[in-house]
Design a protein around this motif. Structure first.
Motif, PDB file in Angstrom:
ATOM      1  N   ARG A   1       0.421  -9.202  -1.706  1.00  0.00           N
ATOM      2  CA  ARG A   1       0.715  -9.865  -0.444  1.00  0.00           C
ATOM      3  C   ARG A   1       1.453  -8.931   0.500  1.00  0.00           C
ATOM      4  O   ARG A   1       2.329  -8.161   0.082  1.00  0.00           O
ATOM      5  CB  ARG A   1       1.558 -11.121  -0.672  1.00  0.00           C
ATOM      6  CG  ARG A   1       1.840 -11.883   0.620  1.00  0.00           C
ATOM      7  CD  ARG A   1       2.339 -13.277   0.383  1.00  0.00           C
ATOM      8  NE  ARG A   1       2.370 -14.013   1.645  1.00  0.00           N
ATOM      9  CZ  ARG A   1       2.669 -15.293   1.765  1.00  0.00           C
ATOM     10  NH1 ARG A   1       2.951 -16.006   0.680  1.00  0.00           N
ATOM     11  NH2 ARG A   1       2.682 -15.882   2.943  1.00  0.00           N
ATOM     12  N   LEU A   2       1.089  -9.016   1.764  1.00  0.00           N
ATOM     13  CA  LEU A   2       1.794  -8.308   2.826  1.00  0.00           C
ATOM     14  C   LEU A   2       2.889  -9.229   3.353  1.00  0.00           C
ATOM     15  O   LEU A   2       2.625 -10.375   3.710  1.00  0.00           O
ATOM     16  CB  LEU A   2       0.818  -7.938   3.946  1.00  0.00           C
ATOM     17  CG  LEU A   2       1.382  -7.113   5.115  1.00  0.00           C
ATOM     18  CD1 LEU A   2       1.797  -5.713   4.647  1.00  0.00           C
ATOM     19  CD2 LEU A   2       0.342  -7.019   6.243  1.00  0.00           C
TER      20      LEU A   2
ATOM     21  N   SER B   1      10.055  -4.510   9.007  1.00  0.00           N
ATOM     22  CA  SER B   1       8.975  -3.694   8.431  1.00  0.00           C
ATOM     23  C   SER B   1       7.941  -4.557   7.723  1.00  0.00           C
ATOM     24  O   SER B   1       8.224  -5.663   7.283  1.00  0.00           O
ATOM     25  CB  SER B   1       9.550  -2.681   7.430  1.00  0.00           C
ATOM     26  OG  SER B   1      10.523  -1.855   8.027  1.00  0.00           O
ATOM     27  N   GLN B   2       6.741  -4.021   7.618  1.00  0.00           N
ATOM     28  CA  GLN B   2       5.694  -4.617   6.800  1.00  0.00           C
ATOM     29  C   GLN B   2       5.773  -4.011   5.404  1.00  0.00           C
ATOM     30  O   GLN B   2       5.872  -2.801   5.256  1.00  0.00           O
ATOM     31  CB  GLN B   2       4.317  -4.336   7.379  1.00  0.00           C
ATOM     32  CG  GLN B   2       4.015  -4.999   8.701  1.00  0.00           C
ATOM     33  CD  GLN B   2       2.614  -4.674   9.186  1.00  0.00           C
ATOM     34  OE1 GLN B   2       1.862  -3.943   8.538  1.00  0.00           O
ATOM     35  NE2 GLN B   2       2.255  -5.215  10.340  1.00  0.00           N
ATOM     36  N   ARG B   3       5.727  -4.861   4.385  1.00  0.00           N
ATOM     37  CA  ARG B   3       5.765  -4.394   3.009  1.00  0.00           C
ATOM     38  C   ARG B   3       4.626  -5.033   2.221  1.00  0.00           C
ATOM     39  O   ARG B   3       4.520  -6.247   2.135  1.00  0.00           O
ATOM     40  CB  ARG B   3       7.088  -4.764   2.352  1.00  0.00           C
ATOM     41  CG  ARG B   3       8.314  -4.138   3.035  1.00  0.00           C
ATOM     42  CD  ARG B   3       8.265  -2.635   2.948  1.00  0.00           C
ATOM     43  NE  ARG B   3       9.539  -2.023   3.259  1.00  0.00           N
ATOM     44  CZ  ARG B   3       9.751  -0.719   3.226  1.00  0.00           C
ATOM     45  NH1 ARG B   3       8.751   0.097   2.873  1.00  0.00           N
ATOM     46  NH2 ARG B   3      10.918  -0.221   3.528  1.00  0.00           N
ATOM     47  N   LEU B   4       3.764  -4.207   1.665  1.00  0.00           N
ATOM     48  CA  LEU B   4       2.690  -4.694   0.812  1.00  0.00           C
ATOM     49  C   LEU B   4       3.165  -4.609  -0.632  1.00  0.00           C
ATOM     50  O   LEU B   4       3.508  -3.524  -1.120  1.00  0.00           O
ATOM     51  CB  LEU B   4       1.416  -3.867   0.999  1.00  0.00           C
ATOM     52  CG  LEU B   4       0.212  -4.298   0.159  1.00  0.00           C
ATOM     53  CD1 LEU B   4      -0.219  -5.721   0.508  1.00  0.00           C
ATOM     54  CD2 LEU B   4      -0.960  -3.332   0.347  1.00  0.00           C
ATOM     55  N   ILE B   5       3.216  -5.738  -1.309  1.00  0.00           N
ATOM     56  CA  ILE B   5       3.755  -5.773  -2.662  1.00  0.00           C
ATOM     57  C   ILE B   5       2.746  -6.371  -3.631  1.00  0.00           C
ATOM     58  O   ILE B   5       1.793  -7.045  -3.235  1.00  0.00           O
ATOM     59  CB  ILE B   5       5.061  -6.602  -2.733  1.00  0.00           C
ATOM     60  CG1 ILE B   5       4.794  -8.059  -2.315  1.00  0.00           C
ATOM     61  CG2 ILE B   5       6.149  -5.980  -1.873  1.00  0.00           C
ATOM     62  CD1 ILE B   5       5.931  -9.010  -2.640  1.00  0.00           C
ATOM     63  N   ARG B   6       2.972  -6.099  -4.901  1.00  0.00           N
ATOM     64  CA  ARG B   6       2.213  -6.748  -5.974  1.00  0.00           C
ATOM     65  C   ARG B   6       3.205  -7.395  -6.923  1.00  0.00           C
ATOM     66  O   ARG B   6       4.190  -6.765  -7.344  1.00  0.00           O
ATOM     67  CB  ARG B   6       1.333  -5.770  -6.743  1.00  0.00           C
ATOM     68  CG  ARG B   6       0.585  -6.462  -7.908  1.00  0.00           C
ATOM     69  CD  ARG B   6      -0.525  -5.627  -8.468  1.00  0.00           C
ATOM     70  NE  ARG B   6      -1.208  -6.291  -9.576  1.00  0.00           N
ATOM     71  CZ  ARG B   6      -2.141  -7.234  -9.459  1.00  0.00           C
ATOM     72  NH1 ARG B   6      -2.507  -7.656  -8.256  1.00  0.00           N
ATOM     73  NH2 ARG B   6      -2.723  -7.767 -10.510  1.00  0.00           N
ATOM     74  N   LEU B   7       2.935  -8.648  -7.264  1.00  0.00           N
ATOM     75  CA  LEU B   7       3.720  -9.368  -8.247  1.00  0.00           C
ATOM     76  C   LEU B   7       2.912  -9.507  -9.522  1.00  0.00           C
ATOM     77  O   LEU B   7       1.726  -9.847  -9.486  1.00  0.00           O
ATOM     78  CB  LEU B   7       4.088 -10.766  -7.746  1.00  0.00           C
ATOM     79  CG  LEU B   7       4.758 -10.903  -6.377  1.00  0.00           C
ATOM     80  CD1 LEU B   7       5.105 -12.362  -6.111  1.00  0.00           C
ATOM     81  CD2 LEU B   7       5.991 -10.041  -6.290  1.00  0.00           C
ATOM     82  N   SER B   8       3.541  -9.262 -10.654  1.00  0.00           N
ATOM     83  CA  SER B   8       2.877  -9.444 -11.950  1.00  0.00           C
ATOM     84  C   SER B   8       3.932  -9.815 -12.980  1.00  0.00           C
ATOM     85  O   SER B   8       5.136  -9.683 -12.738  1.00  0.00           O
ATOM     86  CB  SER B   8       2.133  -8.164 -12.376  1.00  0.00           C
ATOM     87  OG  SER B   8       3.040  -7.075 -12.460  1.00  0.00           O
ATOM     88  N   CYS B   9       3.462 -10.306 -14.121  1.00  0.00           N
ATOM     89  CA  CYS B   9       4.361 -10.666 -15.226  1.00  0.00           C
ATOM     90  C   CYS B   9       3.744 -10.190 -16.527  1.00  0.00           C
ATOM     91  O   CYS B   9       2.654 -10.645 -16.897  1.00  0.00           O
ATOM     92  CB  CYS B   9       4.571 -12.176 -15.295  1.00  0.00           C
ATOM     93  SG  CYS B   9       5.541 -12.884 -13.970  1.00  0.00           S
TER      94      CYS B   9
END
Length: 299
Positions: free
Chosen positions: A41-42, A48-56
């Protein structure tokens, strides 16, 4: 000091897979990309714009990885962590709900089927209000199309590895947008007018999530929101549930909720508002979770 990733401890029960299944319910969701292992998700963090990935890797901790851009400053990490906790309702103790559900012939099948599912929230007030507004009296597929059009027309975007990630537009973006321009996206005139009015209230500082969270009771929140023309009780209840983390929110007029209860109880008709209120009186304080779980039975 800066970081490119961090972990968030997770409460119990929590099941990321249950959350991902909910998030993958529409193939045209435009604000994040969910797969079997995580979600990209952006987000707007500070300016600022931050593109991240969430995982577990397990359900004890959530990994947050920055996919593009400079490393996160500590204050940005803290802001992002707050957003994610609100997004997945991580500060909620669900054990009392599980205890309440045990032995209850209505609740236990829900709690067992969706064990560890959290109310997946919409922490941004403007996004939550717009989503509720576009969803009024239309089916879910068309609501997603309207959200996609609003986002593509007025939101910001970023590219990464051949994919386009989008931010929901800010209220300021609608300062000079006309009703006719929004109607060209297939919004009704009433919905277009309400979105512009909400955007104006938020741009002027007359409506803020922080303010709503300080109001003394749910009735005050309802009164504050429904004072805006085009926002009725259903929209106010929905925003209390998805944005403000109000566990007592019960969108009694929601057709999906009515259909889910009809299905669960084997009724030959939809329950009346009075019947729904009588049903939910057994479980005070958990109305939002029960509603959210009931919605999941429809998919």
């Amino acid at each position: 000091m800066s970081v490119s990733g961090f972990e968030l401890p997770l409460p119990s029960p929590f099941d990321f897979q249950q959350c991902l299944k909910y998030m993958a319910r529409s193939p045209i969701e435009c604000l994040y990309t969910a797969d079997s292992e995580g979600v990209n998700r952006l987000l707007r963090v500070g300016t600022s714009q931050r593109l991240i990935r969430l995982s577990c890797r397990n359900n004890n901790a959530m990994q947050i990885q920055l996919l593009r851009g400079d490393a996160l400053a500590i204050r940005e990490q803290e802001e992002l962590a707050r957003y994610i906790r609100d997004w997945f309702d991580l500060d909620r103790d669900l054990e009392p709900f599980m205890q309440l559900s045990k032995g209850d012939p209505f609740l236990w099948p829900l709690a067992e089927s969706f064990y560890g599912l959290r109310v997946v929230g919409i922490p941004d007030l403007f996004e939550a209000l717009c989503w509720a507004i576009v969803g009024q009296q239309v089916n879910l597929t068309f609501a997603y199309k309207l959200k996609q059009r609003l986002t593509e027309q007025y939101g910001e975007a970023a590219e990464w590895e051949g994919g386009t990630y989008r931010l929901f537009p800010t209220p300021e973006r609608f300062a000079n947008v006309t009703i006719d321009q929004l109607c060209s996206l297939q919004l009704t005139r009433n919905k277009a007018r309400t979105i512009i009015e909400v955007a104006s209230c938020m741009t002027n500082g007359d409506l803020r999530r922080e303010e709503l969270l300080t109001l003394p009771d749910p009735e005050s929140v309802d009164k504050r929101l429904t004072a805006i023309k085009g926002i009725g009780p259903w929209t106010a209840q929905y925003v209390r549930m998805r944005c403000l983390g109000d566990q007592t929110a019960l969108p009694i007029g929601d057709v999906g909720l009515q259909n889910a209860v009809k299905q669960m109880l084997g009724l030959d008709r939809k329950p009346t508002p009075r019947e729904l209120r009588d049903l939910f009186e057994q479980w005070p304080g958990w109305e939002s979770y029960i509603t959210f779980y009931l919605w999941r039975t429809l998919y």
